[in-house]
Design a protein around this motif. Structure first.
Motif, PDB file in Angstrom:
ATOM      1  N   THR A  23       0.833  -1.207   0.000  1.00 54.74           N
ATOM      2  CA  THR A  23       0.000   0.000   0.000  1.00 54.74           C
ATOM      3  C   THR A  23       0.863   1.250   0.000  1.00 54.74           C
ATOM      4  OG1 THR A  23      -1.663  -1.218   1.281  1.00 54.74           O
ATOM      5  CG2 THR A  23      -1.899   1.183   1.169  1.00 54.74           C
ATOM      6  N   VAL A  24       1.877   1.268   0.871  1.00 53.67           N
ATOM      7  CA  VAL A  24       2.795   2.408   0.951  1.00 53.67           C
ATOM      8  C   VAL A  24       3.520   2.601  -0.381  1.00 53.67           C
ATOM      9  CG1 VAL A  24       4.927   3.239   2.033  1.00 53.67           C
ATOM     10  CG2 VAL A  24       3.098   2.291   3.446  1.00 53.67           C
ATOM     11  N   SER A  57     -11.202  -2.934   6.192  1.00 55.51           N
ATOM     12  CA  SER A  57     -11.689  -1.847   5.338  1.00 55.51           C
ATOM     13  C   SER A  57     -10.503  -1.113   4.711  1.00 55.51           C
ATOM     14  CB  SER A  57     -12.540  -0.862   6.140  1.00 55.51           C
ATOM     15  OG  SER A  57     -11.729  -0.108   7.023  1.00 55.51           O
ATOM     16  N   LYS A  58     -10.786  -0.441   3.621  1.00 58.96           N
ATOM     17  CA  LYS A  58      -9.758   0.349   2.955  1.00 58.96           C
ATOM     18  C   LYS A  58      -9.323   1.515   3.840  1.00 58.96           C
ATOM     19  CE  LYS A  58      -8.798   2.965  -1.273  1.00 58.96           C
ATOM     20  NZ  LYS A  58      -9.347   3.455  -2.555  1.00 58.96           N
ATOM     21  N   LEU A  62      -5.496   2.389   4.748  1.00 54.36           N
ATOM     22  CA  LEU A  62      -4.903   3.669   4.376  1.00 54.36           C
ATOM     23  C   LEU A  62      -4.432   4.447   5.608  1.00 54.36           C
ATOM     24  CD1 LEU A  62      -7.177   4.987   1.476  1.00 54.36           C
ATOM     25  CD2 LEU A  62      -4.882   4.018   1.317  1.00 54.36           C
ATOM     26  N   SER A  63      -5.179   4.329   6.699  1.00 52.95           N
ATOM     27  CA  SER A  63      -4.771   4.991   7.937  1.00 52.95           C
ATOM     28  C   SER A  63      -3.424   4.470   8.415  1.00 52.95           C
ATOM     29  CB  SER A  63      -5.842   4.778   9.013  1.00 52.95           C
ATOM     30  OG  SER A  63      -5.460   5.377  10.232  1.00 52.95           O
ATOM     31  N   ARG A 116      -6.431  13.528   5.234  1.00 57.37           N
ATOM     32  CA  ARG A 116      -6.317  13.906   6.643  1.00 57.37           C
ATOM     33  C   ARG A 116      -7.433  13.303   7.495  1.00 57.37           C
ATOM     34  NH1 ARG A 116      -7.969  17.853   3.453  1.00 57.37           N
ATOM     35  NH2 ARG A 116      -9.825  19.073   3.928  1.00 57.37           N
ATOM     36  N   HIS A 117      -8.589  12.984   6.885  1.00 52.46           N
ATOM     37  CA  HIS A 117      -9.670  12.397   7.677  1.00 52.46           C
ATOM     38  C   HIS A 117      -9.301  11.008   8.180  1.00 52.46           C
ATOM     39  CE1 HIS A 117     -10.308  11.067   3.523  1.00 52.46           C
ATOM     40  NE2 HIS A 117     -10.944  10.022   4.003  1.00 52.46           N
ATOM     41  N   HIS A 118      -8.355  10.322   7.471  1.00 47.68           N
ATOM     42  CA  HIS A 118      -7.879   9.030   7.969  1.00 47.68           C
ATOM     43  C   HIS A 118      -6.995   9.239   9.191  1.00 47.68           C
ATOM     44  CE1 HIS A 118      -9.553   6.884   4.619  1.00 47.68           C
ATOM     45  NE2 HIS A 118      -8.837   7.564   3.742  1.00 47.68           N
ATOM     46  N   ILE A 119      -6.181  10.308   9.173  1.00 48.17           N
ATOM     47  CA  ILE A 119      -5.285  10.587  10.290  1.00 48.17           C
ATOM     48  C   ILE A 119      -6.077  11.026  11.513  1.00 48.17           C
ATOM     49  CG2 ILE A 119      -3.365  12.055  11.078  1.00 48.17           C
ATOM     50  CD1 ILE A 119      -2.572  12.371   8.134  1.00 48.17           C
TER      51      ILE A 119
END
Length: 204
Positions: A23-24, A57-58, A62-63, A116-119
């Motif tokens: 992913t990274v 979940s994705k 991603l987080s 940013r909403h994941h962070i």
């Protein structure tokens, strides 16, 4: 049965780590938009069911990937902990190294901002983010430079300085690959000069 579980556990951890690393790598190489669950599974050389099994979940995947990406800035963050440096030099060196790392992966700053909403999806996530970003150390350096004691004012200054240094990098990374037509209008000096000019005005 217990023995089989013990044997399987390291394999599960290896698979989960391979999925995270894939992913990274996708984000760094092609951006967040290409980090679909199917692309991640293909990159990790595993199947979609295992990606869902390990991360659910994705958003969760991603987080974790964003946190791993931020960890790659550790060399910049460690400068903030070097109290032998004067605070202005400490802050300048941090931003210089931080921007150098961002430039290794064009567009990553904007992509991370978009995610940013994941962070900040929860208080725990935000607390981890603040700790990883050494936000308290940045506030401390600004406080040493300015003598300001009000934490709200220090946080406002931190946001303003961060925006003044990082936003131009985001703008440049969003331009077309052939920037020749833009350069006469927007041709910033080296990052060290930008930071010196900003600090001269901001901390006069």
């Amino acid at each position: 049965m217990t023995r089989n579980n013990n044997i399987a556990e390291p394999s599960d951890k290896d698979t989960k780590q391979a999925i995270l690393q894939a992913t990274v790598d996708l984000i760094r190489g092609e951006g967040f938009s290409c980090a679909t669950m199917r692309n991640i599974a293909a990159k990790a050389e595993t199947n979609l069911a295992l990606v869902n099994y390990h991360y659910g979940s994705k958003d969760k995947l991603l987080s974790d990937a964003v946190r791993m990406l931020l960890a790659s800035f550790d060399g910049a963050f460690k400068v903030l902990e070097d109290d032998t440096l004067p605070p202005r030099e400490r802050l300048k060196l941090f931003f210089t190294r931080y921007i150098e790392e961002l430039k290794r992966y064009p567009g990553m700053a904007r992509q991370m901002l978009d995610q940013r909403h994941h962070i900040m999806s929860s208080l725990d996530e935000y607390s981890r983010y603040c700790k990883m970003m050494r936000l308290e150390k940045i506030l401390q350096a600004i406080q040493e430079i300015t003598g300001e004691e009000d934490k709200n004012k220090l946080m406002m200054m931190q946001l303003q300085i961060y925006g003044a240094v990082v936003v131009p990098v985001i703008m440049l990374s969003s331009m077309p690959e052939d920037k020749a037509d833009f350069m006469p209008v927007f041709n910033p000096p080296p990052i060290e000069e930008q930071i010196d000019a900003l600090f001269d005005r901001y901390f006069h």
